[in-house]
Design an enzyme around this catalytic site. Sequence first.
Site, PDB file in Angstrom:
ATOM      1  CE  LYS A  18      -1.349   1.218   9.278  1.00 47.28           C
ATOM      2  NZ  LYS A  18      -0.670   0.139   9.216  1.00 47.28           N
ATOM      3  NE  ARG A  93       2.776   3.472  14.082  1.00 46.98           N
ATOM      4  CZ  ARG A  93       2.946   3.195  12.706  1.00 46.98           C
ATOM      5  NH1 ARG A  93       2.406   4.149  11.805  1.00 46.98           N
ATOM      6  NH2 ARG A  93       3.377   2.136  12.254  1.00 46.98           N
ATOM      7  NE  ARG A 132       4.860  -0.678   1.488  1.00 50.37           N
ATOM      8  CZ  ARG A 132       4.654  -0.452   2.628  1.00 50.37           C
ATOM      9  NH1 ARG A 132       3.349   0.165   3.018  1.00 50.37           N
ATOM     10  NH2 ARG A 132       5.358  -0.692   3.719  1.00 50.37           N
ATOM     11  NE  ARG A 167       7.409   2.389   4.019  1.00 51.49           N
ATOM     12  CZ  ARG A 167       6.300   2.370   4.680  1.00 51.49           C
ATOM     13  NH1 ARG A 167       5.108   2.899   4.204  1.00 51.49           N
ATOM     14  NH2 ARG A 167       6.437   1.970   6.054  1.00 51.49           N
ATOM     15  NE  ARG A 178       7.392  -1.194   9.112  1.00 46.58           N
ATOM     16  CZ  ARG A 178       6.997  -1.379   7.746  1.00 46.58           C
ATOM     17  NH1 ARG A 178       7.968  -2.131   7.338  1.00 46.58           N
ATOM     18  NH2 ARG A 178       5.865  -0.954   7.298  1.00 46.58           N
TER      19      ARG A 178
HETATM   20  P1  AP5 Z   1      -0.341  -0.677   2.342  1.00 44.02           P
HETATM   21  O1  AP5 Z   1      -1.693   0.015   2.113  1.00 44.02           O
HETATM   22  O2  AP5 Z   1       0.889   0.075   2.030  1.00 44.02           O
HETATM   23  O3  AP5 Z   1      -0.254  -0.997   3.864  1.00 44.02           O
HETATM   24  P2  AP5 Z   1       0.025  -0.224   5.324  1.00 44.02           P
HETATM   25  O4  AP5 Z   1      -1.029  -0.669   6.522  1.00 44.02           O
HETATM   26  O5  AP5 Z   1      -0.287   1.255   4.822  1.00 44.02           O
HETATM   27  O6  AP5 Z   1       1.522  -0.471   5.555  1.00 44.02           O
HETATM   28  P3  AP5 Z   1       2.504   0.418   6.185  1.00 44.02           P
HETATM   29  O7  AP5 Z   1       3.835  -0.270   6.135  1.00 44.02           O
HETATM   30  O8  AP5 Z   1       2.549   1.719   5.633  1.00 44.02           O
HETATM   31  O9  AP5 Z   1       2.173   0.851   7.580  1.00 44.02           O
HETATM   32  P4  AP5 Z   1       3.082   1.114   8.749  1.00 44.02           P
HETATM   33  O10 AP5 Z   1       2.140   1.283   9.811  1.00 44.02           O
HETATM   34  O11 AP5 Z   1       4.220   0.258   8.849  1.00 44.02           O
HETATM   35  O12 AP5 Z   1       4.040   2.464   8.101  1.00 44.02           O
HETATM   36  P5  AP5 Z   1       3.889   3.929   8.345  1.00 44.02           P
HETATM   37  O13 AP5 Z   1       4.117   4.694   6.999  1.00 44.02           O
HETATM   38  O14 AP5 Z   1       2.389   4.240   9.109  1.00 44.02           O
HETATM   39  O15 AP5 Z   1      -0.132  -1.978   1.882  1.00 44.02           O
HETATM   40  C1  AP5 Z   1       0.952  -3.101   1.896  1.00 44.02           C
HETATM   41  C2  AP5 Z   1       1.047  -3.870   0.478  1.00 44.02           C
HETATM   42  O16 AP5 Z   1       0.184  -4.650   0.626  1.00 44.02           O
HETATM   43  C3  AP5 Z   1       1.158  -3.002  -0.615  1.00 44.02           C
HETATM   44  O17 AP5 Z   1       2.138  -3.566  -1.476  1.00 44.02           O
HETATM   45  C4  AP5 Z   1      -0.504  -3.051  -1.217  1.00 44.02           C
HETATM   46  O18 AP5 Z   1      -0.387  -3.168  -2.682  1.00 44.02           O
HETATM   47  C5  AP5 Z   1      -0.627  -4.858  -0.783  1.00 44.02           C
HETATM   48  N1  AP5 Z   1      -2.077  -4.706  -0.314  1.00 44.02           N
HETATM   49  C6  AP5 Z   1      -3.007  -3.813   0.110  1.00 44.02           C
HETATM   50  N2  AP5 Z   1      -4.128  -4.348   0.388  1.00 44.02           N
HETATM   51  C7  AP5 Z   1      -4.049  -5.621  -0.260  1.00 44.02           C
HETATM   52  C8  AP5 Z   1      -4.910  -6.727  -0.316  1.00 44.02           C
HETATM   53  N3  AP5 Z   1      -6.250  -6.707  -0.159  1.00 44.02           N
HETATM   54  N4  AP5 Z   1      -4.704  -7.624  -0.821  1.00 44.02           N
HETATM   55  C9  AP5 Z   1      -3.147  -8.015  -1.416  1.00 44.02           C
HETATM   56  N5  AP5 Z   1      -2.525  -7.099  -1.258  1.00 44.02           N
HETATM   57  C10 AP5 Z   1      -2.888  -5.921  -0.453  1.00 44.02           C
HETATM   58  O19 AP5 Z   1       4.908   4.208   9.273  1.00 44.02           O
HETATM   59  C11 AP5 Z   1       6.364   4.157   8.879  1.00 44.02           C
HETATM   60  C12 AP5 Z   1       7.327   4.326  10.126  1.00 44.02           C
HETATM   61  O20 AP5 Z   1       6.994   6.067  10.549  1.00 44.02           O
HETATM   62  C13 AP5 Z   1       7.089   3.841  11.520  1.00 44.02           C
HETATM   63  O21 AP5 Z   1       7.685   2.418  11.631  1.00 44.02           O
HETATM   64  C14 AP5 Z   1       7.639   4.736  12.573  1.00 44.02           C
HETATM   65  O22 AP5 Z   1       8.888   4.845  12.493  1.00 44.02           O
HETATM   66  C15 AP5 Z   1       7.036   6.127  11.760  1.00 44.02           C
HETATM   67  N6  AP5 Z   1       5.567   6.534  12.325  1.00 44.02           N
HETATM   68  C16 AP5 Z   1       4.579   6.810  11.470  1.00 44.02           C
HETATM   69  N7  AP5 Z   1       3.585   7.193  12.256  1.00 44.02           N
HETATM   70  C17 AP5 Z   1       3.969   7.003  13.599  1.00 44.02           C
HETATM   71  C18 AP5 Z   1       3.329   7.426  14.680  1.00 44.02           C
HETATM   72  N8  AP5 Z   1       2.092   7.714  14.858  1.00 44.02           N
HETATM   73  N9  AP5 Z   1       4.082   7.180  15.775  1.00 44.02           N
HETATM   74  C19 AP5 Z   1       5.546   7.001  15.832  1.00 44.02           C
HETATM   75  N10 AP5 Z   1       6.052   6.509  14.766  1.00 44.02           N
HETATM   76  C20 AP5 Z   1       5.520   6.863  13.525  1.00 44.02           C
END
Ligand code: AP5
Length: 224
Positions: A18, A93, A132, A167, A178
């Site tokens: 994402k 989410r 990552r 991270r 997660r």
């Molecule tokens: P990346 O692009 O970083 O993936 P992502 O989907 O953004 O993953 P996140 O881990 O950031 O998502 P998340 O939803 O868990 O975290 P968030 O920060 O929202 O890619 C991942 C890896 O894959 C990288 O190494 C990249 O290089 C590689 N990659 C990408 N595309 C690729 C491809 N095509 N092929 C190969 N490799 C590839 O949330 C974190 C925490 O914050 C949550 O757990 C929660 O505690 C809190 N939080 C955030 N939002 C909320 C909410 N709305 N409600 C409640 N809590 C929340």
Amino acid sequence: MADQEHNIVLLGAPGAGKGTQAKMLSNELGVPHISTGDILRDAVARGTELGEQARGYMDRGELVPDELVIAIARERLQQPDCANGFVLDGFPRTVAQAEALDDVMDDLGREPLTVINLKVDEDEIIRRLSGRRLCRGCDGIYHVDEPGVETGAECPNPDCEGELYQRSDDQPEAIRERLEVYRKQTQPLIDYYGERDLLVNVSGEGDVEEIAERVLEAARGEVA
Ligand code: AP5
């Protein structure tokens, strides 16, 4: 006449790509990338009251309570730079967050959302998250499979000398939690948006640039 609005939600499991795709899509469409995860991590790093409230949930891989995250999103979406749209990454989410987003869109008189669901196999998700690495300087997202990418190394971006780090929630136990939280609390949004005819499924597997093309087509309504 105002430009067409691009009100995009990127849905998908942790590690589905994402953040990677949201950055590219926001550049293409000229609308801001809004990541609730980035906003929360910034608050934790700065030691604000919000950060203190969120830290424990995030480290354990749990969701931060709805009321905190909804308030962040509501405030951010009212900023003038969102007038022509946004790319939301990591919000909503839960169903409560999706309902709150509907209310915000109604209050602001906005056009309907386009919800893009990035689909990636679970084995690939675990591989991506455990490898990552991020840059403290430019927020770049990398993977240890790329040359020179490891914790403590210098950012591969030639315009940045930032340090790469892992991270705290990319440890095996937090990744498991997660994914479990995603299945229970976020996957129901696929039905929520599917029933409202707002959902477009896009494969998140394969080359990043190819996925970006598919995501852009979906965002422009060019996918059936
Ligand atoms: P990346 O692009 O970083 O993936 P992502 O989907 O953004 O993953 P996140 O881990 O950031 O998502 P998340 O939803 O868990 O975290 P968030 O920060 O929202 O890619 C991942 C890896 O894959 C990288 O190494 C990249 O290089 C590689 N990659 C990408 N595309 C690729 C491809 N095509 N092929 C190969 N490799 C590839 O949330 C974190 C925490 O914050 C949550 O757990 C929660 O505690 C809190 N939080 C955030 N939002 C909320 C909410 N709305 N409600 C409640 N809590 C929340």
